[in-house]
Write a protein that holds these residues in place. Structure first.
Motif, short mmCIF file in Angstrom:
data_model
loop_
_atom_site.label_atom_id
_atom_site.label_comp_id
_atom_site.label_asym_id
_atom_site.label_seq_id
_atom_site.Cartn_x
_atom_site.Cartn_y
_atom_site.Cartn_z
N UNK A 91 0.81 -1.22 0.00
CA UNK A 91 0.00 0.00 0.00
C UNK A 91 0.85 1.28 0.00
N UNK A 92 2.16 1.14 0.09
CA UNK A 92 3.03 2.32 0.12
C UNK A 92 3.18 2.87 -1.30
N UNK A 93 3.02 4.17 -1.47
CA UNK A 93 3.20 4.73 -2.81
C UNK A 93 4.64 4.55 -3.30
N UNK A 94 4.79 4.39 -4.59
CA UNK A 94 6.13 4.18 -5.15
C UNK A 94 6.91 5.49 -5.12
N UNK A 95 8.23 5.33 -5.06
CA UNK A 95 9.10 6.51 -5.11
C UNK A 95 9.90 6.47 -6.42
N UNK A 100 12.15 3.76 -11.51
CA UNK A 100 13.29 3.41 -12.35
C UNK A 100 13.44 1.89 -12.42
N UNK A 101 13.34 1.22 -11.27
CA UNK A 101 13.47 -0.23 -11.20
C UNK A 101 12.43 -0.91 -12.10
#
Length: 195
Positions: A91-95, A100-101
């Motif tokens: 549930x954590x937003x992507x950074x 890039x990954x």
């Protein structure tokens, strides 16, 4: 303080008694339970989810109830902070690093498809992006060797005793619950404070 893995055979009486002793001494305890313990401590329904994966019993909620019941029986206060990271991680937003990954993985997947490769997946191994045959990564299950060095380090670091069923894990051999106290006894035993 206590780590439970699916490969471990765990005695519930020993586990509860160890948890109580740690709380009495340290005033707090951290218990880490692997999701797979849902089939070693309790039995699951045996069903599968939409992806065909085995649905495991919810061991975290069950163990929380067992701890509350045991501590109540032993007349010791308990407050549990239950954290189930299963969906918290998703549930954590992507950074920016995640973006890039994922972009690089997508590019490698497209390159593999354009080159005519089938039956592969892309991933990162030792800081290099690679193409891996699917059969090589799905052929077996990963298990912790409970007779190995890494497991022994874990046991020494947590100072966790052997919780394997055996002599001494019968409920009758554990310390008995103290007799219930009524309010008059509690008031009589309360410390006197002068104001």
């Amino acid at each position: 303080d206590i780590v439970l893995l699916p490969e471990m055979d765990v005695s519930l009486p020993k586990l509860l008694h160890q948890a109580l002793q740690l709380v009495k001494v340290k005033k707090r305890i951290v218990i880490v339970v692997a999701e797979g313990c849902g089939d070693t401590l309790i039995k699951s329904t045996g069903g599968t989810d939409a992806g065909g994966n085995k649905v495991l019993a919810d061991v975290g909620i069950w163990l929380q109830g067992q701890l509350y019941d045991y501590f109540k029986k032993m007349q010791h206060p308990l407050s549990i902070k239950y954290i189930d990271p299963t969906y918290m991680i998703r549930a954590v937003p992507s950074n920016a690093n995640d973006t890039v990954f994922c972009s690089v993985l997508a590019q490698y997947a497209v390159h593999a498809a354009m080159a005519g490769f089938t039956g592969i997946t892309v991933g990162k191994v030792d800081e290099s992006f690679v193409m891996l045959p699917i059969h090589a990564i799905t052929k077996g299950t990963r298990k912790v060797n409970i007779k190995g060095r890494q497991f022994e380090r874990l046991m020494r670091a947590t100072e966790q005793p052997d919780l394997t069923p055996g002599p001494g894990d019968d409920w009758a051999l554990l310390p008995q619950a103290p007799p219930p106290q009524d309010e008059a006894d509690l008031m009589r035993d309360a410390p006197i404070t002068e104001s």
